[in-house]
Design a protein around this motif. Structure first.
Motif, PDB file in Angstrom:
ATOM      1  N   ASN A   4       0.827  -1.218   0.000  1.00 44.69           N
ATOM      2  CA  ASN A   4       0.000   0.000   0.000  1.00 44.69           C
ATOM      3  C   ASN A   4       0.855   1.259   0.000  1.00 44.69           C
ATOM      4  N   ARG A   7       1.827   1.705  -3.617  1.00 45.04           N
ATOM      5  CA  ARG A   7       0.647   2.162  -4.354  1.00 45.04           C
ATOM      6  C   ARG A   7       0.404   3.646  -4.104  1.00 45.04           C
ATOM      7  N   THR A   8       0.552   4.090  -2.870  1.00 46.33           N
ATOM      8  CA  THR A   8       0.389   5.508  -2.554  1.00 46.33           C
ATOM      9  C   THR A   8       1.442   6.342  -3.269  1.00 46.33           C
ATOM     10  N   ALA A 119      -5.477   9.423  -2.585  1.00 50.52           N
ATOM     11  CA  ALA A 119      -4.993   8.058  -2.356  1.00 50.52           C
ATOM     12  C   ALA A 119      -5.377   7.561  -0.964  1.00 50.52           C
ATOM     13  N   HIS A 120      -5.258   8.415   0.031  1.00 50.47           N
ATOM     14  CA  HIS A 120      -5.610   7.999   1.392  1.00 50.47           C
ATOM     15  C   HIS A 120      -7.112   7.839   1.571  1.00 50.47           C
ATOM     16  N   MET A 123      -7.944   4.457  -0.018  1.00 50.40           N
ATOM     17  CA  MET A 123      -7.287   3.303   0.572  1.00 50.40           C
ATOM     18  C   MET A 123      -8.230   2.616   1.559  1.00 50.40           C
ATOM     19  N   LYS A 124      -8.270   1.309   1.469  1.00 47.07           N
ATOM     20  CA  LYS A 124      -9.131   0.548   2.366  1.00 47.07           C
ATOM     21  C   LYS A 124      -8.251  -0.102   3.438  1.00 47.07           C
TER      22      LYS A 124
END
Length: 146
Positions: A4, A7-8, A119-120, A123-124
């Motif tokens: 993650n 990805r961010t 992005a945040h 995000m899951k």
């Protein structure tokens, strides 16, 4: 770097690089070659500063989660301070167009912050452990009489 985190970083760096391409084109149209060089340097400065900050923040979150919020605020303040200091140092440069440089730093930083926010938000991240919640719902086994 966790998945993650990568990805961010990707979700922030790609829009910032695209904004940098636009800044280079605008800098070239407005101030010629020196404007394009200023926009490239400004975009690279913003990308380097923000990606290093994201890396430091993610590393801090893993090692010391209790200081995560304080570290985020301090890191953002230091990033802004470093950029302002570099703007002051490079103000009289003749290597590139300073206005193009300054506007590209500003644009790239704003795009990075907006992309990081997006992005945040997308995000899951689980804040409840599903396995622990399922175990808590099961009744405790009855003790057999001895």
């Amino acid at each position: 770097m966790q998945a993650n985190d990568a990805r961010t970083l990707l979700q922030c760096a790609v829009p910032t690089a695209a904004a940098g391409v636009v800044a280079v084109a605008v800098g070239f149209a407005v101030a010629g070659g020196k404007g394009a060089i200023g926009a490239v340097v400004g975009t690279l400065l913003a990308l380097a500063s923000m990606s290093l900050g994201l890396y430091m923040l993610q590393r801090t979150a893993r090692q010391w989660p209790q200081v995560f919020q304080m570290m985020g605020l301090a890191l953002y303040a230091v990033q802004c301070l470093v950029i302002v200091i570099l703007l002051g140092i490079l103000k009289g440069t003749t290597l590139f167009s300073f206005k193009s440089f300054a506007f590209s730093v500003l644009a790239a930083t704003l795009v990075w912050v907006a992309a990081q926010l997006r992005a945040h938000l997308k995000m899951k991240i689980l804040y409840v452990d599903p396995e622990a919640a399922a175990d808590a719902k099961k009744p405790a086994p009855a003790e057999s009489p001895s």
